[in-house]
Design a protein around this motif. Structure first.
Motif, PDB file in Angstrom:
ATOM      1  N   PRO A 113       0.809  -1.229   0.000  1.00  0.00           N
ATOM      2  CA  PRO A 113       0.000   0.000   0.000  1.00  0.00           C
ATOM      3  C   PRO A 113       0.841   1.277   0.000  1.00  0.00           C
ATOM      4  O   PRO A 113       0.489   2.256  -0.669  1.00  0.00           O
ATOM      5  N   ALA A 114       1.963   1.278   0.697  1.00  0.00           N
ATOM      6  CA  ALA A 114       2.842   2.456   0.686  1.00  0.00           C
ATOM      7  C   ALA A 114       3.454   2.647  -0.699  1.00  0.00           C
ATOM      8  O   ALA A 114       3.573   3.780  -1.184  1.00  0.00           O
ATOM      9  N   LEU A 115       3.795   1.559  -1.349  1.00  0.00           N
ATOM     10  CA  LEU A 115       4.339   1.630  -2.700  1.00  0.00           C
ATOM     11  C   LEU A 115       3.278   2.152  -3.673  1.00  0.00           C
ATOM     12  O   LEU A 115       3.567   3.016  -4.505  1.00  0.00           O
ATOM     13  N   VAL A 116       2.061   1.673  -3.547  1.00  0.00           N
ATOM     14  CA  VAL A 116       0.966   2.150  -4.394  1.00  0.00           C
ATOM     15  C   VAL A 116       0.759   3.648  -4.191  1.00  0.00           C
ATOM     16  O   VAL A 116       0.568   4.393  -5.161  1.00  0.00           O
ATOM     17  N   GLU A 117       0.820   4.090  -2.968  1.00  0.00           N
ATOM     18  CA  GLU A 117       0.659   5.527  -2.699  1.00  0.00           C
ATOM     19  C   GLU A 117       1.783   6.329  -3.351  1.00  0.00           C
ATOM     20  O   GLU A 117       1.540   7.405  -3.906  1.00  0.00           O
ATOM     21  N   ALA A 118       2.994   5.826  -3.310  1.00  0.00           N
ATOM     22  CA  ALA A 118       4.120   6.516  -3.960  1.00  0.00           C
ATOM     23  C   ALA A 118       3.911   6.582  -5.466  1.00  0.00           C
ATOM     24  O   ALA A 118       4.173   7.616  -6.093  1.00  0.00           O
ATOM     25  N   TYR A 119       3.423   5.499  -6.056  1.00  0.00           N
ATOM     26  CA  TYR A 119       3.144   5.503  -7.497  1.00  0.00           C
ATOM     27  C   TYR A 119       2.039   6.495  -7.840  1.00  0.00           C
ATOM     28  O   TYR A 119       2.132   7.223  -8.826  1.00  0.00           O
ATOM     29  N   ARG A 120       0.995   6.522  -7.039  1.00  0.00           N
ATOM     30  CA  ARG A 120      -0.098   7.468  -7.296  1.00  0.00           C
ATOM     31  C   ARG A 120       0.385   8.913  -7.190  1.00  0.00           C
ATOM     32  O   ARG A 120      -0.009   9.768  -7.986  1.00  0.00           O
ATOM     33  N   GLN A 121       1.187   9.189  -6.194  1.00  0.00           N
ATOM     34  CA  GLN A 121       1.713  10.537  -6.019  1.00  0.00           C
ATOM     35  C   GLN A 121       2.585  10.925  -7.212  1.00  0.00           C
ATOM     36  O   GLN A 121       2.498  12.050  -7.721  1.00  0.00           O
ATOM     37  N   HIS A 122       3.396   9.983  -7.673  1.00  0.00           N
ATOM     38  CA  HIS A 122       4.245  10.267  -8.829  1.00  0.00           C
ATOM     39  C   HIS A 122       3.387  10.576 -10.055  1.00  0.00           C
ATOM     40  O   HIS A 122       3.653  11.541 -10.781  1.00  0.00           O
ATOM     41  N   LEU A 123       2.346   9.789 -10.272  1.00  0.00           N
ATOM     42  CA  LEU A 123       1.434  10.045 -11.392  1.00  0.00           C
ATOM     43  C   LEU A 123       0.801  11.425 -11.290  1.00  0.00           C
ATOM     44  O   LEU A 123       0.682  12.144 -12.284  1.00  0.00           O
ATOM     45  N   ALA A 124       0.381  11.798 -10.093  1.00  0.00           N
ATOM     46  CA  ALA A 124      -0.282  13.087  -9.887  1.00  0.00           C
ATOM     47  C   ALA A 124       0.660  14.260 -10.138  1.00  0.00           C
ATOM     48  O   ALA A 124       0.216  15.326 -10.572  1.00  0.00           O
ATOM     49  N   GLU A 125       1.947  14.075  -9.895  1.00  0.00           N
ATOM     50  CA  GLU A 125       2.899  15.173  -9.979  1.00  0.00           C
ATOM     51  C   GLU A 125       3.715  15.192 -11.266  1.00  0.00           C
ATOM     52  O   GLU A 125       4.400  16.167 -11.542  1.00  0.00           O
ATOM     53  N   SER A 126       3.638  14.125 -12.049  1.00  0.00           N
ATOM     54  CA  SER A 126       4.441  14.076 -13.271  1.00  0.00           C
ATOM     55  C   SER A 126       3.700  14.735 -14.434  1.00  0.00           C
ATOM     56  O   SER A 126       2.481  14.849 -14.426  1.00  0.00           O
ATOM     57  N   HIS A 127       4.460  15.159 -15.409  1.00  0.00           N
ATOM     58  CA  HIS A 127       3.893  15.846 -16.567  1.00  0.00           C
ATOM     59  C   HIS A 127       3.244  14.814 -17.492  1.00  0.00           C
ATOM     60  O   HIS A 127       3.870  13.809 -17.846  1.00  0.00           O
ATOM     61  N   PRO A 128       1.990  15.053 -17.907  1.00  0.00           N
ATOM     62  CA  PRO A 128       1.274  14.049 -18.705  1.00  0.00           C
ATOM     63  C   PRO A 128       1.857  13.806 -20.098  1.00  0.00           C
ATOM     64  O   PRO A 128       1.644  12.736 -20.662  1.00  0.00           O
ATOM     65  N   LEU A 129       2.601  14.744 -20.637  1.00  0.00           N
ATOM     66  CA  LEU A 129       3.202  14.542 -21.960  1.00  0.00           C
ATOM     67  C   LEU A 129       4.687  14.232 -21.873  1.00  0.00           C
ATOM     68  O   LEU A 129       5.168  13.268 -22.456  1.00  0.00           O
ATOM     69  N   VAL A 130       5.405  15.065 -21.154  1.00  0.00           N
ATOM     70  CA  VAL A 130       6.854  14.934 -21.088  1.00  0.00           C
ATOM     71  C   VAL A 130       7.256  13.603 -20.460  1.00  0.00           C
ATOM     72  O   VAL A 130       8.218  12.969 -20.896  1.00  0.00           O
ATOM     73  N   ASP A 131       6.525  13.164 -19.456  1.00  0.00           N
ATOM     74  CA  ASP A 131       6.886  11.924 -18.765  1.00  0.00           C
ATOM     75  C   ASP A 131       5.885  10.807 -19.041  1.00  0.00           C
ATOM     76  O   ASP A 131       5.638   9.955 -18.193  1.00  0.00           O
ATOM     77  N   GLN A 132       5.341  10.789 -20.230  1.00  0.00           N
ATOM     78  CA  GLN A 132       4.378   9.748 -20.615  1.00  0.00           C
ATOM     79  C   GLN A 132       4.939   8.334 -20.460  1.00  0.00           C
ATOM     80  O   GLN A 132       4.237   7.449 -19.973  1.00  0.00           O
ATOM     81  N   PRO A 133       6.189   8.059 -20.837  1.00  0.00           N
ATOM     82  CA  PRO A 133       6.692   6.688 -20.671  1.00  0.00           C
ATOM     83  C   PRO A 133       6.658   6.209 -19.215  1.00  0.00           C
ATOM     84  O   PRO A 133       6.261   5.081 -18.942  1.00  0.00           O
ATOM     85  N   THR A 134       7.055   7.083 -18.288  1.00  0.00           N
ATOM     86  CA  THR A 134       7.003   6.711 -16.869  1.00  0.00           C
ATOM     87  C   THR A 134       5.567   6.485 -16.442  1.00  0.00           C
ATOM     88  O   THR A 134       5.257   5.501 -15.765  1.00  0.00           O
TER      89      THR A 134
END
Length: 159
Positions: A113-134
């Protein structure tokens, strides 16, 4: 939207730092589950741990691949990430779980669950175009991690 395309996202350095940390946790989870397969008496749990080991290995490979694409040597994936000493101590404690319920609690109610939260946070803060591969990798990883957590919850209820 135009506003989303123009918004700031995470920089390369921060993206790499986060991905390396998540990769390290995925790898440590892999090791944790592998060491517990033979000691776990419940056949269904053994099967699920083997599946989740394979999935976590895939996740780690994807994250390592993405870090390499960001051209950020040295990779040093084997080292404890800076500032993650307490996390390493917790993962070491999870290795010492006594019994299946304690092991599943550590993996499926705390670590994943902590890992899932980190992934969700990264998705929320990353750029939708520039970091599309991530973002693409993270969406797939999230689906599989959430399924694993759901299985873990059902297994704990059955135990």
């Amino acid at each position: 939207t135009y506003a989303e395309a123009g918004a700031e996202g995470l920089g390369v350095e921060e993206t790499v730092r986060r991905l390396k940390r998540c990769n390290w946790v995925e790898t440590r989870l892999n090791e944790l589950m592998l060491t517990q397969v033979t000691a776990t008496p419940e056949w269904e749990v053994k099967d699920a741990l083997c599946l989740h080991v394979w999935l976590d290995a895939e996740h780690a490979r994807w994250l390592q691949s993405r870090v390499a694409e960001l051209r950020h040597p040295p990779h040093n994936f084997h080292r404890v990430p800076e500032g993650a000493e307490a996390l390493e101590a917790f993962l070491q404690e999870a290795l010492r779980s006594r019994g299946t319920a304690e092991l599943l609690t550590a993996i499926y109610r705390v670590i994943k669950p902590a890992l899932v939260e980190a992934y969700r946070q990264h998705l929320a803060e990353s750029h939708p175009l520039v970091d599309q591969p991530t973002r693409r990798y993270l969406r797939f990883i999230l689906l599989e991690e959430e399924d694993a957590i759901g299985w873990g919850e059902q297994a704990l209820q059955a135990l």
